[in-house]
Design a protein around this motif. Structure first.
Motif, PDB file in Angstrom:
ATOM      1  N   GLU A 283       1.689  41.097  67.891  1.00 28.98           N
ATOM      2  CA  GLU A 283       0.841  42.159  67.352  1.00 28.98           C
ATOM      3  C   GLU A 283       1.336  42.606  65.974  1.00 28.98           C
TER       4      GLU A 283
ATOM      5  N   GLY B 235      -0.595  42.103  62.403  1.00 28.69           N
ATOM      6  CA  GLY B 235      -0.866  43.290  61.604  1.00 28.69           C
ATOM      7  C   GLY B 235      -0.324  43.173  60.191  1.00 28.69           C
TER       8      GLY B 235
ATOM      9  N   ASN C   3      -2.549  40.907  58.236  1.00 30.16           N
ATOM     10  CA  ASN C   3      -3.769  41.620  57.852  1.00 30.16           C
ATOM     11  C   ASN C   3      -3.519  42.485  56.615  1.00 30.16           C
ATOM     12  N   GLN C   4      -2.366  43.151  56.573  1.00 29.99           N
ATOM     13  CA  GLN C   4      -2.030  43.966  55.407  1.00 29.99           C
ATOM     14  C   GLN C   4      -1.842  43.120  54.157  1.00 29.99           C
TER      15      GLN C   4
ATOM     16  N   GLU D  67      -8.872  47.590  57.810  1.00 31.05           N
ATOM     17  CA  GLU D  67      -7.498  48.073  57.730  1.00 31.05           C
ATOM     18  C   GLU D  67      -6.869  48.162  59.115  1.00 31.05           C
ATOM     19  N   ASP D  68      -7.610  48.694  60.071  1.00 32.71           N
ATOM     20  CA  ASP D  68      -7.122  48.805  61.450  1.00 32.71           C
ATOM     21  C   ASP D  68      -7.878  47.811  62.310  1.00 32.71           C
TER      22      ASP D  68
ATOM     23  N   GLY E  82      -8.160  45.347  66.056  1.00 31.74           N
ATOM     24  CA  GLY E  82      -7.811  45.195  67.454  1.00 31.74           C
ATOM     25  C   GLY E  82      -7.760  43.732  67.821  1.00 31.74           C
TER      26      GLY E  82
END
Length: 543
Positions: free
Chosen positions: A391, A395, A398-399, A459-460, A462
């Motif tokens: 996870e 993440g 993604n950033q 940005e966020d 799942g």
């Protein structure tokens, strides 16, 4: 329009016909054909000689051997209104409207045809400008990263290999590095985007006298050289050659020079000639910095006389050996052009004797996609090697994509296999990637639900996640959408028969399972140019 029986568009480079698109009154479904056939003077005679202008001909006066004329004749056209326009990289296009007679070619038709031609010219200029801007942006970023890697390490072999993994798919289709030894120029590394052409390129680099002469000319002059079209005649490249060399449209050679000494040459092969022109300054800078790094490392390592570099692609050279598991992988290139896919995979051994498998896909093709592929794979691998959770790794990726400001998205799937009694405990996390499959030992195939958000969009995000047990004889199968979206001639997607294919190909030896599945997709596929990546892990049966 009244009286119009057919519309035909063709794209050319001189007398070389690349493709033809047509629509007729009898067959309103657009038809597209690729040719790559040289029609010589007959083809080149239609090239534009200035601003777009509409000309009218009787079809009977045209060369009946030309494909576009054959389409018009078959449609019953007796007259044709034509407008040719120049395109980027020295190419041109022709738009032809076939009519029942000359009376149908009125002022309205002429105006509309000329408008189509002008729109095509403007669109082409915008496409070329955007492509040049993208290539410049990627080249600048790539050159900066290559310089940082070279400056940070005295192990030139390692740093140049890292650079080459991105350079070959991002800049050109093939690359050869020669170093100047006492006995002359010696090829120390060769790489090609297509693994099937790797051996051929190595033989050419070592044995071909034409290429050797070109390299010596560059060494003697100290200046880079770009050869294209007829300048390639007499060598193993270009349309007049045979085999893999026919796809090469241009060749660039840059000298490797450092501190006043000639060290060797850096050669790139291109399937699209314009790529060589656009990358010439970038390659000269890359060659200069590579030469300086090679020369500097020689001061610290006298035994290290050459650099082994230039890997074929952005994939691991081999998979790790994991106790109790047999890993296999396969990668099939869908389009051997300048336009590369973004599929990637990797395997990271775990601290508890298991392994973390990852697979992903960058949206689109081309230089930017190749650069993002490297970013995605290495970001995930580095974080997973450092013990971060899947996870957290997803993440962080993604950033990183958000910071790049790219319009492309990435899908990814991370699966962790940990020994658990008889077999392995499987936990997985998906970011918009196709759901993996489990082939049980008895041949049944199960889909593991996986959803999640795409990387690089929000940005966020799942993730879709789940867990199951992989018993001895069971196989985890991970793949990219090049597998599911492969299409047969009748329009059927491979997704409809994927489970059956996994059941059948999984019945053989575990080590070749991924290769067999990829081969089944390639045999099935009639259309589509997406790359195919497959990663499989079978729990071994003991006792």
């Amino acid at each position: 329009m009244p009286g119009v029986l057919a519309v035909v568009g063709t794209r050319w480079s001189g007398g070389l016909l690349h493709d033809l698109r047509s629509v007729t009154l009898a067959e309103p479904t657009p038809s597209f054909m690729e040719f790559e056939q040289d029609f010589g003077e007959s083809g080149a005679s239609g090239a534009p000689d200035g601003d777009p202008a509409v000309t009218v001909h009787d079809v009977s006066e045209l060369d009946g051997a030309m494909p576009q004329v054959q389409v018009l004749t078959a449609a019953g056209a007796r007259s044709v209104a034509e407008c040719a326009v120049p395109l980027g990289q020295g190419g041109w296009a022709s738009f032809m409207v076939g009519t029942a007679d000359r009376d149908a070619v009125d002022a309205t038709l002429r105006t509309r045809l000329k408008q189509v031609a002008e729109v095509a010219m403007v669109s082409d200029r915008r496409i070329m400008a955007r492509r040049d801007a993208e290539l410049l942006q990627v080249s600048d970023a790539f050159l900066a990263e290559a310089s940082l890697q070279m400056d940070a390490s005295l192990d030139v072999e390692r740093t140049v290999r890292r650079v080459a993994r991105t350079a070959v798919p991002a800049v050109a289709e093939g690359c050869v590095l020669h170093l100047l030894h006492a006995g002359g120029l010696t090829p120390v590394s060769s790489a090609h985007m297509d693994a099937g052409e790797q051996q051929w390129l190595g033989r050419v680099a070592a044995e071909d006298p034409w290429l050797t002469d070109v390299l010596h000319r560059v060494i003697d002059s100290g200046q880079g050289l770009v050869l294209r079209s007829e300048e390639l005649e007499g060598g193993p490249f270009g349309p007049a050659s045979s085999g893999a060399g026919r796809a090469v449209s241009a060749l660039s050679v840059n000298p490797l020079k450092a501190r006043g000494r000639a060290l060797g040459t850096l050669t790139f092969l291109y399937h699209q000639a314009f790529a060589a022109e656009g990358a010439s300054r970038f390659l000269a800078n890359l060659a200069d910095r590579a030469a300086l790094a090679i020369d500097s490392s020689a001061l610290y390592e006298q035994r290290r006389r050459h650099v082994v570099s230039l890997q074929r692609h952005l994939l691991p050279r081999e998979l790790p050996r994991i106790a109790g598991l047999t890993l296999s992988s396969a990668y099939e290139v869908g389009d051997v052009s300048l336009d590369v896919g973004g599929d990637f995979y990797d395997a990271v051994p775990g601290a508890q004797g298991g392994v973390t498998l990852l697979i992903g896909d960058v949206c689109g093709r081309g230089a930017e996609a190749a650069a993002l592929t490297g970013l995605a794979r290495h970001t995930l691998r580095t974080l997973l090697e450092d013990g971060r959770t899947p996870e957290h790794a997803l993440g962080r990726l993604n950033q990183a994509l958000a910071r790049e400001g790219t319009s492309r998205f990435v899908t990814a799937l991370v699966a962790v296999l940990v020994p658990d009694g008889k077999g392995f405990r499987l936990c997985y996390w998906s970011a918009g990637h196709p759901a993996p499959l489990i082939r049980r030992e008895d041949g049944t195939v199960e889909e593991l639900p996986a959803h999640g958000d795409l990387l690089g969009v929000l940005e966020d995000i799942g993730y879709g996640s789940g867990a199951t047990h992989v018993a001895p004889g069971d196989t985890l199968v991970m793949f990219t959408d090049g597998v599911t979206e492969a299409r047969a001639a009748d329009g059927t997607f491979f997704e409809s028969r994927l489970r059956n294919a996994v059941a059948q190909t999984g019945a053989g030896e575990a080590l070749g399972f991924a290769e067999r599945l990829a081969e089944a997709v390639v045999e099935f596929r009639a259309t589509g140019a997406d790359d195919i990546a497959v990663l499989a892990a079978r729990a071994e049966v003991t006792g």
